[in-house]
Design a protein around this motif. Structure first.
Motif, short mmCIF file in Angstrom:
data_model
loop_
_atom_site.label_atom_id
_atom_site.label_comp_id
_atom_site.label_asym_id
_atom_site.label_seq_id
_atom_site.Cartn_x
_atom_site.Cartn_y
_atom_site.Cartn_z
N LYS A 538 0.84 -1.20 0.00
CA LYS A 538 0.00 0.00 0.00
C LYS A 538 0.88 1.25 0.00
O LYS A 538 1.85 1.33 0.74
CB LYS A 538 -0.90 0.02 1.23
CG LYS A 538 -1.83 -1.17 1.35
CD LYS A 538 -2.64 -1.13 2.64
CE LYS A 538 -3.54 -2.35 2.77
NZ LYS A 538 -4.35 -2.31 4.02
N VAL A 539 0.51 2.20 -0.84
CA VAL A 539 1.25 3.47 -0.89
C VAL A 539 0.26 4.62 -1.07
O VAL A 539 -0.88 4.42 -1.53
CB VAL A 539 2.27 3.51 -2.04
CG1 VAL A 539 3.32 2.42 -1.87
CG2 VAL A 539 1.58 3.37 -3.41
N ASN A 559 -3.03 5.10 13.22
CA ASN A 559 -2.24 6.01 14.05
C ASN A 559 -1.01 5.30 14.60
O ASN A 559 -1.02 4.08 14.82
CB ASN A 559 -3.08 6.55 15.21
CG ASN A 559 -4.09 7.58 14.76
OD1 ASN A 559 -3.86 8.31 13.80
ND2 ASN A 559 -5.24 7.63 15.43
N SER A 560 0.05 6.05 14.75
CA SER A 560 1.35 5.59 15.25
C SER A 560 2.18 4.83 14.21
O SER A 560 3.30 4.40 14.51
CB SER A 560 1.20 4.71 16.51
OG SER A 560 0.54 5.44 17.53
N THR A 561 1.64 4.66 13.02
CA THR A 561 2.41 4.01 11.96
C THR A 561 3.54 4.92 11.51
O THR A 561 3.35 6.12 11.31
CB THR A 561 1.51 3.67 10.75
OG1 THR A 561 0.41 2.87 11.19
CG2 THR A 561 2.29 2.93 9.68
N SER A 562 4.71 4.34 11.33
CA SER A 562 5.86 5.11 10.84
C SER A 562 5.84 5.14 9.31
O SER A 562 5.78 4.09 8.66
CB SER A 562 7.16 4.46 11.34
OG SER A 562 8.27 5.24 10.97
N ILE A 563 5.91 6.33 8.76
CA ILE A 563 5.79 6.55 7.31
C ILE A 563 7.03 7.28 6.79
O ILE A 563 7.57 8.14 7.48
CB ILE A 563 4.53 7.41 6.98
CG1 ILE A 563 3.28 6.76 7.56
CG2 ILE A 563 4.38 7.59 5.46
CD1 ILE A 563 2.99 5.38 7.04
N ARG A 564 7.45 6.92 5.59
CA ARG A 564 8.57 7.64 4.97
C ARG A 564 8.15 8.18 3.61
O ARG A 564 7.43 7.51 2.86
CB ARG A 564 9.76 6.71 4.78
CG ARG A 564 10.93 7.36 4.01
CD ARG A 564 12.13 6.46 3.93
NE ARG A 564 11.83 5.20 3.24
CZ ARG A 564 12.66 4.16 3.20
NH1 ARG A 564 13.81 4.22 3.85
NH2 ARG A 564 12.32 3.06 2.55
N ASN A 586 10.06 19.56 -6.50
CA ASN A 586 9.30 18.99 -7.63
C ASN A 586 7.88 18.62 -7.26
O ASN A 586 7.10 18.18 -8.10
CB ASN A 586 10.03 17.77 -8.18
CG ASN A 586 11.32 18.15 -8.89
OD1 ASN A 586 11.39 19.19 -9.55
ND2 ASN A 586 12.35 17.33 -8.74
N GLY A 587 7.51 18.78 -5.99
CA GLY A 587 6.13 18.64 -5.57
C GLY A 587 5.57 17.25 -5.50
O GLY A 587 4.36 17.06 -5.43
N VAL A 588 6.45 16.25 -5.50
CA VAL A 588 5.99 14.85 -5.46
C VAL A 588 6.31 14.25 -4.10
O VAL A 588 7.42 14.41 -3.58
CB VAL A 588 6.67 14.01 -6.56
CG1 VAL A 588 6.30 12.54 -6.44
CG2 VAL A 588 6.28 14.54 -7.94
N VAL A 589 5.34 13.57 -3.52
CA VAL A 589 5.52 12.86 -2.26
C VAL A 589 5.16 11.40 -2.48
O VAL A 589 4.09 11.10 -3.02
CB VAL A 589 4.65 13.47 -1.14
CG1 VAL A 589 4.63 12.56 0.08
CG2 VAL A 589 5.17 14.85 -0.75
N LEU A 590 6.06 10.50 -2.06
CA LEU A 590 5.88 9.06 -2.26
C LEU A 590 5.90 8.39 -0.89
O LEU A 590 6.96 8.14 -0.31
CB LEU A 590 7.01 8.50 -3.13
CG LEU A 590 7.27 9.21 -4.47
CD1 LEU A 590 8.54 8.67 -5.13
CD2 LEU A 590 6.08 9.07 -5.41
N LEU A 591 4.73 8.11 -0.35
CA LEU A 591 4.63 7.63 1.03
C LEU A 591 4.55 6.10 1.09
O LEU A 591 3.78 5.48 0.37
CB LEU A 591 3.40 8.23 1.70
CG LEU A 591 3.38 9.77 1.82
CD1 LEU A 591 2.08 10.23 2.46
CD2 LEU A 591 4.58 10.28 2.61
#
Length: 596
Positions: A538-539, A559-564, A586-591
């Motif tokens: 999942k992203v 909640n409390s999940t670590s995301i990068r 560049n306005g892009v976020v890839l979680l």
């Protein structure tokens, strides 16, 4: 005593060095094993299409094979071989160029032996046009010497597999290459008007052009017995004495004037005369480095139809090297059932390779042989090709504009049509060797393409902002998009962006193969999820962000999940169902979810 201490210190140093070497060896061995075993799906393929001759010259000693020249006698390099080869691809594999871009499959132009000589590159005879692109086949059972040797091909495929990268060959079944003076000389047929001309080395004089040989040297109305020594009327259609002329439908036409193989014929035929002559010469000239070993059993009269010979010759490459897939040229110009036959033979050949090479990289993979096709002009419609051997068809209708305003319209349509049907996929692209280079805002174009549902195709140099070749020959129709790879002028800003997106796509099967869901319109935010085959991926992705932005991630993470954010490397923790991110310029976020 001092001498004894020195010996002890030296011994310890040697032990430490050996220990370090062992550790490093095991590290890289494990790293390659991890890459080889990385989750893969053709539905999420990032296919890098490389015109081998224009990519990287790894072995300059093979650049002038068969007497070919790098610069024609009029000073042009538009249609000549430029030196790129299989060894060059291997070098870039070793350097990590493809892995850094997140590539999990490489499509190379057809490496089969091409016609030796040149044809006139345009109607004005402006330049010499050789088969550097792989579409002028002479012998499907040999690798072209400009491309490399059988052993170099084997090394390339094995190394690609060890990096988790599949190898796809461009294959041509519809036509052979044109007749050339050099081939006439090399293989003993001479339908010429003037026997005093040295056809082995002819080039135009100052007052002639490259079309002169068609008008003043070659006889296209007589010499029936000499023309019969070429491919022969049982094999091809051509406007030649004794041959069947081309027809008017897709199956029997002479596409672009090329000699049309009688692919629809079911009549058994002997080996073409030119190949009979060639294979005798191959044996006397000791061409063992270039003949495909698995094809040797097919270099004789098998008393089968023309298409059936070619299918056996092509599947021999699969059996010999463990080739993973084919990109099928001019698919609509061949009967559907022939493609199904090619798929079945290639599947058998791949299984044979895996059984014969159990310890090689890729031997444990279980995916079937893969085929994508060029049906010129087709978009994202599912049709009869998918029931006749094809897993994918190239998508000619992917929007080429560099605006990101219509991403949701594109992505939701593709998700609805592609990822809702496990037996349907496409290959989207922005540039190609036939339709030209798409250039503009390459950051946006990279975002648009790489994050698209379905398979994607990156044409070599899209990621580095390669420019079209500049030449004064305006009639050199397709040549500008086939310029040399711009190794000395890589656009690092564009390349870095494409690398980050490409690696993220490679790490997450959900990008191409998962379910798409819009989460927000402005800024545009969406999720991709994939829950199949014991994989739960999942992203969340956002585009057109500026500065600090709060994103609700509750549809994916608790909640409390670590995301990068893979794009910047910044980490966040979900609180009150949200995270607040700081986007790159560049306005892009890839979680993605990461361990704490």
């Amino acid at each position: 005593m001092k001498k004894k201490k020195k010996v002890i210190y030296l011994s310890i140093s040697i032990i430490l060095i050996l220990f370090s070497i062992i550790i490093s060896f095991n590290y890289f061995k494990q790293k390659n094993k991890d890459l080889e075993n990385k989750a893969f799906s053709w539905d999420n393929v990032s296919l890098y299409f490389v015109m081998t001759d224009r990519f990287y010259d790894g072995n300059k000693s093979n650049n002038n094979s068969y007497g070919r020249v790098g610069v024609d006698s009029k000073g042009s390099t538009v249609g000549t071989f430029h030196g790129g080869d299989i060894k060059g691809l291997t070098k870039k594999l070793k350097e990590g160029y493809f892995s850094d871009l997140g590539i999990n499959a490489i499509w190379i132009t057809s490496p089969v032996e091409q016609i030796h000589g040149f044809i006139s590159g345009d109607s004005n005879g402006s330049f010499a046009h050789y088969g550097y692109h792989g579409y002028y086949a002479l012998d499907w059972t040999s690798i072209d010497k400009n491309m490399g040797t059988v052993q170099e091909m084997r090394e390339f495929v094995d190394l690609a597999h060890s990096n988790g990268i599949r190898v796809v060959l461009d294959v041509v079944m519809n036509h052979t290459g044109f007749s050339t003076l050099k081939d006439m000389s090399d293989y003993d047929f001479s339908p010429t008007k003037n026997d005093t001309v040295d056809i082995s080395s002819w080039t135009p004089s100052e007052t002639e052009n490259f079309d002169t040989y068609n008008k003043t040297i070659v006889d296209y109305s007589g010499h029936k017995e000499e023309w019969a020594k070429w491919w022969g009327p049982d094999w091809i259609r051509a406007g030649l004495p004794g041959y069947t002329p081309g027809g008017t439908n897709d199956i029997n036409m002479n596409l672009s004037g090329l000699p049309d193989i009688k692919t629809e014929s079911t009549n058994p035929v002997d080996i073409p005369p030119i190949l009979k002559t060639k294979w005798i010469k191959d044996s006397t000239e000791k061409n063992n480095k270039w003949i495909i070993p698995s094809a040797e059993k097919y270099r004789e009269n098998l008393d089968i139809a023309p298409s059936e010979y070619i299918i056996k010759w092509l599947s021999a490459w699969v059996e010999e090297f463990g080739i993973d897939g084919f990109r099928c040229d001019t698919a609509k110009h061949i009967d559907m059932y022939r493609w199904q036959e090619l798929k079945e033979e290639s599947n058998k050949a791949l299984k044979t390779w895996r059984e014969n090479n159990p310890n090689k990289p890729g031997a444990k993979w279980i995916d079937d042989f893969w085929m994508t096709g060029e049906v010129f002009g087709q978009g994202i419609e599912k049709n009869e090709y998918y029931a006749n051997g094809f897993d994918s068809i190239i998508n000619f209708k992917f929007p080429k504009g560099d605006s990101l305003d219509s991403l949701e319209e594109i992505y939701s349509e593709y998700d609805d049509k592609i990822n809702s049907d496990p037996s349907f996929n496409i290959l989207s692209y922005i540039s190609s060797h036939d339709t030209g280079l798409t250039r503009g805002n390459m950051i946006n174009l990279g975002t648009k393409l790489i994050l698209s549902p379905g398979g994607i195709e990156i044409y070599y140099g899209d990621e580095s902002n390669r420019k079209a070749s500049t030449n004064t020959i305006t009639t050199a129709k397709d040549q500008p998009s086939r310029s040399d790879m711009n190794w000395d002028t890589l656009d690092q800003t564009v390349l870095s962006h494409w690398q980050k997106l490409g690696q993220f796509r490679s790490n997450h099967i959900s990008i191409g193969a998962g379910t798409h869901k819009k989460l927000q319109d402005s800024p545009y935010i969406f999720s991709r999820t994939y829950t199949k085959n014991n994989i739960n991926d999942k992203v969340i992705i956002a585009t057109n962000l500026s500065g600090e932005t709060t994103i609700n991630v509750s549809s994916i993470w608790e909640n409390s999940t670590s995301i990068r954010d893979f794009y910047t490397g910044k980490k966040y923790t979900v609180k009150d169902n949200k995270i607040t991110v700081n986007a790159d310029i560049n306005g892009v976020v890839l979680l993605e979810k990461v361990d704490k």
